[in-house]
Design a protein around this motif. Structure first.
Motif, PDB file in Angstrom:
ATOM      1  N   LEU A   6      20.284  -3.710   8.196  1.00 51.90           N
ATOM      2  CA  LEU A   6      21.499  -4.201   8.891  1.00 51.90           C
ATOM      3  C   LEU A   6      21.637  -5.619   8.787  1.00 51.90           C
ATOM      4  O   LEU A   6      20.621  -6.289   9.529  1.00 51.90           O
ATOM      5  CB  LEU A   6      21.567  -3.553  10.111  1.00 51.90           C
ATOM      6  N   LYS A   8      23.454  -9.012  10.358  1.00 56.52           N
ATOM      7  CA  LYS A   8      24.085  -9.671  11.403  1.00 56.52           C
ATOM      8  C   LYS A   8      24.585 -10.796  10.701  1.00 56.52           C
ATOM      9  O   LYS A   8      23.796 -11.726  10.201  1.00 56.52           O
ATOM     10  CB  LYS A   8      23.324  -9.589  12.563  1.00 56.52           C
ATOM     11  N   ARG A  48      29.716  -5.047  10.246  1.00 57.81           N
ATOM     12  CA  ARG A  48      28.291  -5.077  10.140  1.00 57.81           C
ATOM     13  C   ARG A  48      28.407  -5.015   8.568  1.00 57.81           C
ATOM     14  O   ARG A  48      29.188  -4.262   7.761  1.00 57.81           O
ATOM     15  CB  ARG A  48      27.810  -3.786  10.655  1.00 57.81           C
ATOM     16  N   PHE A  50      25.784  -3.183   5.693  1.00 58.93           N
ATOM     17  CA  PHE A  50      24.464  -2.490   5.606  1.00 58.93           C
ATOM     18  C   PHE A  50      23.920  -2.633   4.123  1.00 58.93           C
ATOM     19  O   PHE A  50      24.897  -2.863   3.174  1.00 58.93           O
ATOM     20  CB  PHE A  50      24.806  -1.145   5.858  1.00 58.93           C
ATOM     21  N   VAL A  78      15.812  -1.367   8.908  1.00 58.78           N
ATOM     22  CA  VAL A  78      16.304   0.056   9.261  1.00 58.78           C
ATOM     23  C   VAL A  78      15.723   1.310   8.808  1.00 58.78           C
ATOM     24  O   VAL A  78      15.430   1.081   7.369  1.00 58.78           O
ATOM     25  CB  VAL A  78      17.616  -0.052   9.331  1.00 58.78           C
ATOM     26  N   GLU A 155      22.459   3.806  16.002  1.00 56.40           N
ATOM     27  CA  GLU A 155      23.710   3.873  15.694  1.00 56.40           C
ATOM     28  C   GLU A 155      24.107   5.095  14.689  1.00 56.40           C
ATOM     29  O   GLU A 155      23.398   5.453  13.910  1.00 56.40           O
ATOM     30  CB  GLU A 155      24.039   2.671  14.763  1.00 56.40           C
ATOM     31  N   TYR A 161      21.333   5.369  11.906  1.00 53.54           N
ATOM     32  CA  TYR A 161      20.457   4.248  11.867  1.00 53.54           C
ATOM     33  C   TYR A 161      19.713   3.835  12.891  1.00 53.54           C
ATOM     34  O   TYR A 161      20.167   3.790  14.116  1.00 53.54           O
ATOM     35  CB  TYR A 161      21.366   3.019  11.529  1.00 53.54           C
TER      36      TYR A 161
END
Length: 389
Positions: A6, A8, A48, A50, A78, A155, A161
């Motif tokens: 993930l 950020k 986000r 991924f 993740v 998540e 996730y």
């Protein structure tokens, strides 16, 4: 064990209606960076980004590449599951803790997010249930909702996730989202750092190098190419314009007061860099100057040099001392190459006592003696070599 990341990002999140443009550029940079290391799906979803691996990949190399992409503030390894049943999510949570932590005696907190509001449990219920399951499974774990040593994120989206660890990124803006500038790249410590800093603000970079063969060697030129390659690991491809400068430098040396050589040479270099910039879609110059470092970098010298340019000149190191610049150089990997002992054009034909407080009128008066300078500049620009790195 990790099969996804993930990503950020910081400033991009506040770009309002234009945010998708910045996100799209960042996604493209991530795809290009990871291409040599395996097969990945990179997608943006609700604020986000991924990354999912579709095959085995070199984890450390993939992380190293992601850490060199401007715009990323954090990379979260993740584990994910296509199975969204709560039983599957519980098993995934236990598997995550089991494989991620050698010592399972920390305090923790579970934070859950569910993008699908139709999921049978809400976020609070997911957090509470997963926390309870982990306490049952690992007897030495303790819950601390205020200052946990580990925050386990769960998540629920189109997949489940789970992650906790955040690897710091460089921050900044994706390269190419803020136009292009022309870096005046020498073989020293400062200019590669200056280019890196401006690129961090999302500016794409090309570079210009002045080569004074045979007074500067081919090894000096190779050194600058190597520096451009290191910078390109952060910025993407760079067009390096190698300008033959010997005839111009000798002409200035033979016709101008020697104490003014550095300033006049610098002004000619800036003029040529500006022409190359405008011909190649760059709207500004970048230099590695800082106030007072050498004679050509006093306020009077910088003012006199700047007077010859019509486009902005970015000097990101202007308030830095040398050690601060060295520290960044070491961090980005250019230092060891920059200190190789090959001369560049700025270190030859240097006056013993260069002027430190030049008068613009005096400099312009000396330049009027250079009747052939425009002809020499045009010849030099025509012979400029462009190297793609």
């Amino acid at each position: 064990m990790y099969n996804a990341f993930l990503v950020k990002y910081g400033e991009l999140a506040i770009k309002g209606r234009n945010r998708y443009l910045f996100e799209n550029v960042l996604v493209q940079h991530i795809k290009r960076a990871l291409k040599p290391y395996g097969e990945f799906i990179v997608k943006k979803e609700q604020g986000r980004i991924f990354i999912e691996a579709l095959s085995d990949f070199e984890y450390d190399e993939a992380i190293d590449k992601l850490r060199k992409i401007f715009g990323i503030v954090g990379i979260c390894p993740v584990i994910l599951s296509d199975d969204l049943s709560f039983e599957a999510v519980k098993k995934l949570s236990i598997e995550y803790v089991n494989q991620s932590f050698e010592e399972k005696n920390f305090t923790f907190k579970v934070e859950a997010r569910r993008a699908d509001k139709k999921y049978p449990l809400d976020s609070m219920e997911i957090s509470r249930e997963i926390g309870s399951i982990l306490l049952d499974e690992f007897s030495n774990l303790k819950v601390d909702v205020h200052k946990p040593e580990v925050k386990i994120m769960v998540e629920i989206r189109n997949k489940a996730y789970i992650y906790s660890h955040v690897i710091p990124g460089l921050g900044g803006m994706p390269v190419g989202t803020n136009g292009k500038a022309m870096l005046m790249l020498s073989g020293g410590i400062d200019s590669p750092v200056a280019g890196w800093m401006i690129a961090k603000r999302g500016v794409a970079i090309d570079a210009v190098y002045y080569h004074s063969h045979p007074y500067t060697s081919e090894r000096a030129k190779e050194k600058v190419i190597d520096l451009a390659k290191i910078i390109s690991e952060y910025t993407g491809p760079i067009n390096l314009h190698v300008v033959p400068f010997t005839d111009i430098q000798l002409y200035i040396y033979e016709n101008c007061p020697h104490e003014q050589l550095t300033i006049i040479m610098r002004r000619v270099m800036m003029q040529m860099a500006e022409r190359i910039a405008l011909d190649n879609g760059a709207l500004a110059l970048i230099t590695g100057e800082s106030i007072g470092q050498v004679a050509s970098q006093t306020i009077q010298s910088l003012t006199t040099t700047n007077a010859v340019c019509n486009i902005p000149v970015f000097r990101p190191l202007i308030g830095f001392d040398k050690q601060e610049i060295v520290n960044i150089s070491e961090k980005i990997g250019t230092y060891e190459t920059s200190i190789l002992p090959y001369e560049d054009c700025c270190t030859i034909f240097v006056a013993k006592h260069p002027v430190t407080k030049p008068s613009l009128k005096s400099i312009e008066r000396s330049e009027r003696k250079l009747e052939k300078i425009e002809e020499l500049v045009n010849e030099s620009l025509e012979k400029t070599e462009v190297i793609k790195v």
